[in-house]
Every structure is written in C-alpha cells, then in structure tokens.
Design a protein around this motif. Structure first.
Motif, PDB file in Angstrom:
ATOM      1  N   THR A 194       0.842  -1.210   0.000  1.00 10.94           N
ATOM      2  CA  THR A 194       0.000   0.000   0.000  1.00 10.94           C
ATOM      3  C   THR A 194       0.877   1.260   0.000  1.00 10.94           C
ATOM      4  N   PHE A 195       2.038   1.154   0.647  1.00  9.98           N
ATOM      5  CA  PHE A 195       2.963   2.295   0.668  1.00  9.98           C
ATOM      6  C   PHE A 195       3.472   2.575  -0.742  1.00  9.98           C
ATOM      7  N   TYR A 196       3.740   1.508  -1.478  1.00 11.23           N
ATOM      8  CA  TYR A 196       4.195   1.635  -2.864  1.00 11.23           C
ATOM      9  C   TYR A 196       3.098   2.286  -3.711  1.00 11.23           C
ATOM     10  N   LEU A 197       1.867   1.818  -3.500  1.00  2.00           N
ATOM     11  CA  LEU A 197       0.734   2.383  -4.245  1.00  2.00           C
ATOM     12  C   LEU A 197       0.551   3.860  -3.938  1.00  2.00           C
ATOM     13  N   PHE A 198       0.751   4.184  -2.657  1.00  2.00           N
ATOM     14  CA  PHE A 198       0.625   5.582  -2.232  1.00  2.00           C
ATOM     15  C   PHE A 198       1.729   6.431  -2.872  1.00  2.00           C
ATOM     16  N   LYS A 199       2.928   5.893  -2.901  1.00  2.00           N
ATOM     17  CA  LYS A 199       4.054   6.622  -3.488  1.00  2.00           C
ATOM     18  C   LYS A 199       3.873   6.815  -4.997  1.00  2.00           C
ATOM     19  N   LYS A 200       3.224   5.830  -5.626  1.00  2.00           N
ATOM     20  CA  LYS A 200       2.979   5.918  -7.074  1.00  2.00           C
ATOM     21  C   LYS A 200       1.780   6.806  -7.392  1.00  2.00           C
ATOM     22  N   GLY A 201       1.055   7.192  -6.359  1.00  2.00           N
ATOM     23  CA  GLY A 201      -0.097   8.072  -6.552  1.00  2.00           C
ATOM     24  C   GLY A 201      -1.394   7.341  -6.832  1.00  2.00           C
ATOM     25  N   ILE A 202      -1.373   6.017  -6.744  1.00  2.11           N
ATOM     26  CA  ILE A 202      -2.606   5.243  -6.982  1.00  2.11           C
ATOM     27  C   ILE A 202      -3.532   5.361  -5.768  1.00  2.11           C
ATOM     28  N   LEU A 203      -2.933   5.323  -4.596  1.00  3.24           N
ATOM     29  CA  LEU A 203      -3.695   5.507  -3.352  1.00  3.24           C
ATOM     30  C   LEU A 203      -3.409   6.902  -2.802  1.00  3.24           C
ATOM     31  N   THR A 204      -4.435   7.547  -2.322  1.00  5.74           N
ATOM     32  CA  THR A 204      -4.191   8.842  -1.666  1.00  5.74           C
ATOM     33  C   THR A 204      -3.680   8.582  -0.245  1.00  5.74           C
ATOM     34  N   GLN A 205      -3.028   9.597   0.316  1.00  6.61           N
ATOM     35  CA  GLN A 205      -2.498   9.434   1.678  1.00  6.61           C
ATOM     36  C   GLN A 205      -3.635   9.134   2.662  1.00  6.61           C
ATOM     37  N   LYS A 206      -4.763   9.791   2.412  1.00  8.77           N
ATOM     38  CA  LYS A 206      -5.917   9.628   3.301  1.00  8.77           C
ATOM     39  C   LYS A 206      -6.380   8.157   3.310  1.00  8.77           C
ATOM     40  N   LYS A 207      -6.488   7.606   2.095  1.00  8.44           N
ATOM     41  CA  LYS A 207      -6.963   6.219   1.995  1.00  8.44           C
ATOM     42  C   LYS A 207      -5.938   5.257   2.592  1.00  8.44           C
ATOM     43  N   HIS A 208      -4.668   5.539   2.302  1.00  2.83           N
ATOM     44  CA  HIS A 208      -3.595   4.693   2.820  1.00  2.83           C
ATOM     45  C   HIS A 208      -3.642   4.648   4.342  1.00  2.83           C
ATOM     46  N   ARG A 209      -3.764   5.832   4.939  1.00  2.00           N
ATOM     47  CA  ARG A 209      -3.833   5.902   6.401  1.00  2.00           C
ATOM     48  C   ARG A 209      -5.088   5.223   6.923  1.00  2.00           C
ATOM     49  N   ARG A 210      -6.184   5.430   6.179  1.00  2.00           N
ATOM     50  CA  ARG A 210      -7.470   4.884   6.637  1.00  2.00           C
ATOM     51  C   ARG A 210      -7.432   3.354   6.697  1.00  2.00           C
ATOM     52  N   ILE A 211      -6.847   2.738   5.672  1.00  2.00           N
ATOM     53  CA  ILE A 211      -6.745   1.265   5.635  1.00  2.00           C
ATOM     54  C   ILE A 211      -6.026   0.768   6.893  1.00  2.00           C
ATOM     55  N   TRP A 212      -4.877   1.404   7.185  1.00  2.00           N
ATOM     56  CA  TRP A 212      -4.065   0.906   8.298  1.00  2.00           C
ATOM     57  C   TRP A 212      -4.612   1.313   9.653  1.00  2.00           C
ATOM     58  N   ASN A 213      -5.311   2.438   9.693  1.00  2.00           N
ATOM     59  CA  ASN A 213      -5.970   2.810  10.945  1.00  2.00           C
ATOM     60  C   ASN A 213      -7.101   1.837  11.268  1.00  2.00           C
ATOM     61  N   LEU A 214      -7.825   1.433  10.227  1.00  2.00           N
ATOM     62  CA  LEU A 214      -8.902   0.452  10.446  1.00  2.00           C
ATOM     63  C   LEU A 214      -8.333  -0.881  10.912  1.00  2.00           C
ATOM     64  N   LEU A 215      -7.226  -1.279  10.293  1.00  2.00           N
ATOM     65  CA  LEU A 215      -6.613  -2.564  10.675  1.00  2.00           C
ATOM     66  C   LEU A 215      -6.094  -2.537  12.108  1.00  2.00           C
ATOM     67  N   VAL A 216      -5.443  -1.421  12.474  1.00  2.00           N
ATOM     68  CA  VAL A 216      -4.913  -1.337  13.839  1.00  2.00           C
ATOM     69  C   VAL A 216      -6.067  -1.265  14.855  1.00  2.00           C
ATOM     70  N   THR A 217      -7.158  -0.621  14.453  1.00  2.00           N
ATOM     71  CA  THR A 217      -8.339  -0.584  15.330  1.00  2.00           C
ATOM     72  C   THR A 217      -8.885  -1.998  15.518  1.00  2.00           C
ATOM     73  N   ALA A 218      -8.955  -2.734  14.423  1.00  2.00           N
ATOM     74  CA  ALA A 218      -9.431  -4.125  14.509  1.00  2.00           C
ATOM     75  C   ALA A 218      -8.535  -4.941  15.434  1.00  2.00           C
ATOM     76  N   GLY A 219      -7.223  -4.703  15.314  1.00  2.00           N
ATOM     77  CA  GLY A 219      -6.274  -5.423  16.176  1.00  2.00           C
ATOM     78  C   GLY A 219      -6.472  -5.096  17.642  1.00  2.00           C
ATOM     79  N   TYR A 220      -6.603  -3.808  17.953  1.00  2.00           N
ATOM     80  CA  TYR A 220      -6.799  -3.386  19.348  1.00  2.00           C
ATOM     81  C   TYR A 220      -8.133  -3.898  19.883  1.00  2.00           C
TER      82      TYR A 220
END
Lengths: 110, 267
Positions: free
Chosen positions: B162-188
């Motif tokens: 996802t970091f690669y996708l974000f760097k290539k401009g395919i994913l926006t920073q907002k979406k990139h952060r959102r994916i991982w924030n959701l995952l970390v929330t699920a983990g917690y």
C-alpha cells in the motif's frame, strides 16, 4: 491470584479527567494533554506487548522460567490499562475516528 | 477490469493467503491442555480409540513430547514427558503424565483436577496457586503455534504494497492511512475484547471449550496490533517526534538549524 480490573484503571481515569479539565480550563495546552496521553499509551503498549511477546516466545520454545508468573500478571494488568487508554485515544482523536468509520456511510448516501 | 478493480481483487486475496498459511491448530485439540481424561471426559468432545483415555489429550501430549524429544531420555518406549512448559523435567518412570493439566490448565481449578488424577500423578512438582489455579507454569502449551512470522510477514508485505501504491499516486495518503488505521483498530478491538473476556473467565474460574480458541485469537490479533502500531507510528512519524519535543523539549536538529537560519536571515 485474581486479576484486578478496576484498581489499575482508576488512576488513569482520574488522571485523564484531570488533564482534560485542565485543558478545558486552558491551564494547559491541548498539545500537552494529547501528548501526555500519547506517551502513556506508548508506554502501556510497550510493557504489555513486550511482556506478551516474551511470554509467546517462551511458550513457543517450551521454556519455563520463574519470571513467567510476574510477567503474565503485569501483561494482564498493563493490558487493562492499554484498553482504557485506547478508549481515551479515540476520545482525543474523535473527529478523525469518526471520519475513519464514517466516510463509507457518507459515500453510500451520495 | 481497470487497475483499481485489479488492486481491490488482489488485496481481497490477502485474508485468503493468511488463512491458508495458518494451520487449524486453534480449532482442534484438548481444551484442557493435555489432561488425560477418562470417559465421559470433561469437555464434551471425548473421543477414544480403545484405551479409555481421550485421544485428543493423548495427541496433545504426544505433540508436546515430540518437541521435547531432543532433551528427553530414550529410556523406554513409554517414557513420560510432560506437555509444554508445564514441567520440563522428564522421568524415566512408568506411564504418561496424567496430571499435566494440574499445572498447565490456564484458568481452571488445578486443585480439582489434580485430585481427580492423584493416583497417576508421578511428577507433579510444579507449585500451583490453589485459589484460582493461575501461576507462571499455567500458561497453555498444547503445541499450539501462533504463526508469528507468517502473520507479521503478511502485514509488513501488505504495508509495503500500500505504501508503494501511495508513493505511485494510486492511493491517496488519506486512503492509505485509513486502511491501516482500520486494521490497527481491529487489532486493538480484537485483542482487547478477547483479553477482557479471558480475565473475566479466569477470575470467575470458568472453564469452557472456548478458552484455548480465545487465547489463540488473543495472540493472533495481538500480532496485528503490534505490527499495526509500528505502522501507525511510521504513518504519523512527525507527530510522534513532536511528542518528545513538546513533553521533554528535545528539538529536531534540522528544525533547530532552520530556526537559526531564519533568525540570521531576519537579522
């Protein structure tokens, strides 16, 4: 040995209420209130997750150490703290948390 | 199919890959960590091939004894080794350790269990807290593996992707952060809920078949939580650094230089 859930949580609840009221009364800056609790969540995570990780490694290797019992105890107690401070973390970043969960709903409404 | 759809399809296969890399060790096995149950058994899953002792508990003991075979003595065909961390000692005497659960049952009343098997107890030297049965040696060790490496590699691989996708401009920073924030929330959320449930069950002295599964998922979700937290710190690296500046007055050297430059400029 019974694990306490209220006793380790109480000082943190009181502490949060204090820093929150200090921030609301503009005695301390919001950044101080936020960063104090970010630091606490970091420390709770470090100890609880660290102890959990050591316990898991010991378990996987089948090693029994005398430190296992206190490690398990503090893993649980700090875990309780971590749960609580995570709730505070969501409260502090409430707007971005709502945005994180809510944007899908908004999109579907459009 | 456009690139976005392809990516979504590729990402949706991640849980599938994760599921296939994990074994089903959480589902089967003796819920009382190798306690040799006689009929009708304690958990309702009693299965016996003829020797009167539950096969699930025997397979659990065999699995753990295999892991210790390197250090155990090869004195006799039925030399006893006790499961996991319960007791690292091996005895060259008689039969299979009957009361490993007396010291390895995570939440149960160990005094109860050991008394029921006292006739077969040859090597129960690990001390237990008779109040709740919780002690250091009580950590479950029925040969369950927590897949630390596969899960960690999957998560780190996913983040790099996802970091690669974000760097290539395919994913926006907002979406990139959102994916991982959701995952970390699920983990917690998962780790917290299973952890609190375990505390309640242990404090109440409730033994259920679900306990080993709860412990398993607590550990698995904790891996997601730990890796997710590290990723979260990486995502919010600047605020993380600022935390030390605000609380302890540590200043970023680059920032300090900039300040000095601007001060010089203004002068």
């Amino acid at each position: 040995m019974v694990y306490d859930m209220i006793l380790p949580a109480l000082p943190f609840i009181v502490g949060y209420l204090i820093t929150f009221s200090l921030y609301k009364r503009r005695i301390i800056k919001k950044s101080v209130h936020v960063n104090v609790w970010n630091m606490i969540i970091g420390l709770a995570f470090l100890i609880s997750a660290g102890a959990g990780f050591i316990l898991m490694v010991l378990l996987e290797l089948g090693i029994t150490l005398p430190i296992g019992q206190p490690l398990l105890y503090w893993h649980v107690e700090l875990g309780v703290t971590l749960v609580l401070v995570t709730i505070f973390h969501f409260h502090i970043y409430w707007k971005s948390s709502k945005a994180m969960f809510g944007s899908v709903k908004r999109r579907s409404e459009l | 199919m456009n690139l976005k759809e392809k990516l979504i399809t590729a990402l949706s296969t991640v849980p599938l890959i994760a599921a296939t890399t994990m074994d089903g060790s959480c589902a089967a096995g003796c819920p009382f960590y190798g306690l040799s149950c006689s009929a009708p058994g304690r958990c309702g899953r009693f299965t016996d091939s003829g020797d009167g002792i539950c096969d699930l508990s025997q397979s659990s003991i065999t699995a753990s004894s295999n892991t210790q075979s390197g250090s155990s003595s090869s004195s006799s065909s039925d030399s006893s080794t006790v499961s996991g961390t319960a007791n690292s000692k091996t005895s060259s005497s008689t039969d299979v350790q009957k009361d490993s659960a007396g010291s390895s049952n995570p939440n149960g009343d160990s005094s109860n269990l050991s008394s029921s098997n006292s006739s077969n107890d040859t090597n129960a030297s690990v001390g237990t807290d008779h109040g709740t049965g919780i002690d250091g040696s009580n950590i479950p060790s029925d040969g369950v593996h927590y897949n630390v490496l596969p899960v960690s590699i999957l998560l780190i691989g996913g983040y790099l992707f996802t970091f690669y996708l974000f760097k290539k401009g395919i994913l926006t920073q907002k979406k990139h952060r959102r994916i991982w924030n959701l995952l970390v929330t699920a983990g917690y959320l998962g780790t917290g809920v299973t952890g609190v449930l375990l505390i309640v069950l242990i404090n109440l002295g409730v033994k259920t078949v679900l306990n080993p599964s709860l412990i398993y998922w607590h550990a698995e979700l904790a891996i997601l939580m730990v890796i997710g937290t590290l990723i979260h710190i990486h995502l919010y690296w600047k605020p993380f650094k600022n935390m030390f500046t605000i609380l302890f007055g540590f200043k970023n050297s680059k920032k300090g230089k900039k300040i000095v430059k601007s001060e010089n400029f203004s002068k």
